[in-house]
Design an enzyme around this catalytic site. Structure first.
Site: not given
Ligand code: ZN
Length: 211
Positions: A46, A98, A101, A44, A42
């Site tokens: 993080r 994750h 999400c 993302d 992803c």
């Protein structure tokens, strides 16, 4: 707003330290890349693939998109997969989702608009195919997280069914596909599923095959 300058300053410090610690480092980088792993994850911020796996530059070939989706119609993803499998001949492809999400949450809530809404259709299909399993979870957070797990499993099967992977399997290429979930709460990766050329794809998507 000069925040971006911090990136350049950090890069200068990194390059200087790298050259100081290992004078041949950059000369070796010019020599080419031989990563053993393709990471599909992803976008993302993080979930930093190199960092959480302690992979050095050259260790991971990486593709990221919102909700780590796999579609044979996605030329961006498919060209990355083709290069990784056919040219780099990576031994492993990892699809890593994750918990928590945002893309999966939006697919569940149905509140995305524009390009994001169109992009998430593949995720919504996962939601429809596992609606009972997801709805059975006790609260919204648990529903999102179960959806995340279903999504990783289904994307891994979609990846296994692509022509590129099927040709590699048929040709006897040593290639394994791994479905993982990264837990933002404690930093741990949870392996969910593996597929190789001996796997029966018709049964692999079923929950009982989850590791
Ligand atoms: Zn995400």
């Amino acid at each position: 707003m000069k925040d971006y300058k911090q990136l350049i300053l950090a890069n200068m410090a990194w390059a200087a330290e790298q050259a100081d610690e290992d004078p041949d480092y950059f000369a070796r980088q010019i020599g080419g890349q031989t990563p053993k792993f393709l990471w599909i994850g992803c976008s993302d911020s993080r979930v930093a693939p190199d960092l959480i796996t302690r992979s050095p530059p050259g260790g991971l070939f990486i593709h990221r998109n919102i909700a780590n989706l796999v579609s044979e119609h996605d030329g961006n993803l498919m060209s990355v997969v083709q290069f990784a499998v056919e040219v780099l001949k990576v031994g492993h492809v990892i699809v890593c989702g994750h918990y928590g999400c945002g893309g999966i949450t939006a697919a569940l809530e149905g509140n995305a608009t524009g390009a994001i809404d169109a992009w998430l259709e593949v995720a919504r299909e996962v939601g429809r195919n596992h609606a009972d399993e997801i709805a059975a979870m006790p609260d919204r957070e648990a529903q999102v997280n179960r959806f995340v797990e279903c999504n990783v499993r289904d994307q891994l099967v979609r990846l296994a069914r692509t022509g590129i992977v099927q040709r590699a399997f048929a040709g006897g290429q040593d290639l394994q596909l791994h479905g993982w979930v990264y837990d933002l709460r404690d930093g741990h990766i949870k392996p969910l599923m593996e597929i190789d050329r001996t796997t029966e794809l018709d049964t692999v998507g079923r929950p009982e095959r989850v590791l």
